[in-house]
Design a protein around this motif. Sequence first.
Motif, PDB file in Angstrom:
ATOM      1  N   UNK A 146       0.832  -1.208   0.000  1.00 31.30           N
ATOM      2  CA  UNK A 146       0.000   0.000   0.000  1.00 31.30           C
ATOM      3  C   UNK A 146       0.860   1.249   0.000  1.00 31.30           C
ATOM      4  N   UNK A 147       0.392   2.262  -0.689  1.00 30.37           N
ATOM      5  CA  UNK A 147       0.931   3.604  -0.546  1.00 30.37           C
ATOM      6  C   UNK A 147       0.048   4.326   0.459  1.00 30.37           C
ATOM      7  N   UNK A 148       0.663   4.920   1.479  1.00 33.64           N
ATOM      8  CA  UNK A 148      -0.097   5.686   2.481  1.00 33.64           C
ATOM      9  C   UNK A 148      -0.118   7.148   2.052  1.00 33.64           C
ATOM     10  N   UNK A 149      -1.307   7.686   1.907  1.00 34.09           N
ATOM     11  CA  UNK A 149      -1.472   9.066   1.465  1.00 34.09           C
ATOM     12  C   UNK A 149      -2.161   9.888   2.537  1.00 34.09           C
ATOM     13  N   UNK A 150      -1.901  11.174   2.525  1.00 28.70           N
ATOM     14  CA  UNK A 150      -2.699  12.155   3.259  1.00 28.70           C
ATOM     15  C   UNK A 150      -3.401  12.952   2.174  1.00 28.70           C
ATOM     16  N   UNK A 162       4.798   3.923   3.136  1.00 30.15           N
ATOM     17  CA  UNK A 162       4.416   2.664   2.511  1.00 30.15           C
ATOM     18  C   UNK A 162       4.039   1.669   3.600  1.00 30.15           C
ATOM     19  N   UNK A 163       3.124   0.748   3.274  1.00 31.42           N
ATOM     20  CA  UNK A 163       2.663  -0.244   4.256  1.00 31.42           C
ATOM     21  C   UNK A 163       2.623  -1.624   3.631  1.00 31.42           C
ATOM     22  N   UNK A 169       3.561  -0.148   8.870  1.00 34.76           N
ATOM     23  CA  UNK A 169       4.445   0.782   8.160  1.00 34.76           C
ATOM     24  C   UNK A 169       5.746   0.079   7.769  1.00 34.76           C
ATOM     25  N   UNK A 170       6.156   0.335   6.540  1.00 35.58           N
ATOM     26  CA  UNK A 170       7.421  -0.191   6.017  1.00 35.58           C
ATOM     27  C   UNK A 170       8.431   0.946   6.080  1.00 35.58           C
ATOM     28  N   UNK A 171       9.489   0.777   6.824  1.00 35.11           N
ATOM     29  CA  UNK A 171      10.497   1.828   6.928  1.00 35.11           C
ATOM     30  C   UNK A 171       9.974   3.001   7.732  1.00 35.11           C
ATOM     31  N   UNK A 172      10.451   4.189   7.417  1.00 36.38           N
ATOM     32  CA  UNK A 172      10.077   5.398   8.144  1.00 36.38           C
ATOM     33  C   UNK A 172       9.049   6.199   7.354  1.00 36.38           C
ATOM     34  N   UNK A 173       8.221   6.959   8.089  1.00 29.30           N
ATOM     35  CA  UNK A 173       7.276   7.857   7.428  1.00 29.30           C
ATOM     36  C   UNK A 173       8.054   8.950   6.727  1.00 29.30           C
ATOM     37  N   UNK A 174       7.550   9.396   5.580  1.00 26.82           N
ATOM     38  CA  UNK A 174       8.211  10.466   4.847  1.00 26.82           C
ATOM     39  C   UNK A 174       8.100  11.799   5.567  1.00 26.82           C
ATOM     40  N   UNK A 175       7.020  11.978   6.290  1.00 28.67           N
ATOM     41  CA  UNK A 175       6.791  13.279   6.942  1.00 28.67           C
ATOM     42  C   UNK A 175       6.352  13.068   8.371  1.00 28.67           C
TER      43      UNK A 175
END
Length: 175
Positions: A146-150, A162-163, A169-175
Amino acid sequence: MLERLTHLSVKTRLIVMAVGMGAILVIVNSQIAIKQSIIENGSMMLLRLAPRDPRSLLQGDYMALRYAMANQVAQAAKTAQLTDGRIVVDLASNGEASFAGLYQGQSLGQNQRLLRFRKRGDSVRLASDAYLFEEGQWQTYANVRFGELRVSEDGEAVLTGLRDDHGNRMGHALH
């Protein structure tokens, strides 16, 4: 036009350049502020990713993203002869979005949201189509689903992470 500028005094040319640079900075910073507002205030939405090579060897540690609903959106946009617009998505309880149809001003249901699309050629862009990650971490993202969007009220989206298939969550959040 260029000929006119060469006849201006040095002081006038500097003023023209300063005004131009100021305008560019205002535009860039306003776009940053808009994206930051979406990240802070937008609702979370998950878009299922379609299979794609998880790593671009030419660009280093980079993942090209393709959203599963993009083909449905492309077909609907082609039928309606649209290149840009908004779609209506249904949100499941886990936040996963599914394509409901093109937005044509209708009122939305309680579990529906807008998402902006841009059609270029035969492909549709729903949100960022690329994800850069730290060098050497490509295996961390091998199972991304999954792509996580706001997403803002009007459908503007920012990719924030990304999830995996379980929503982790995969890795770290971008923001």
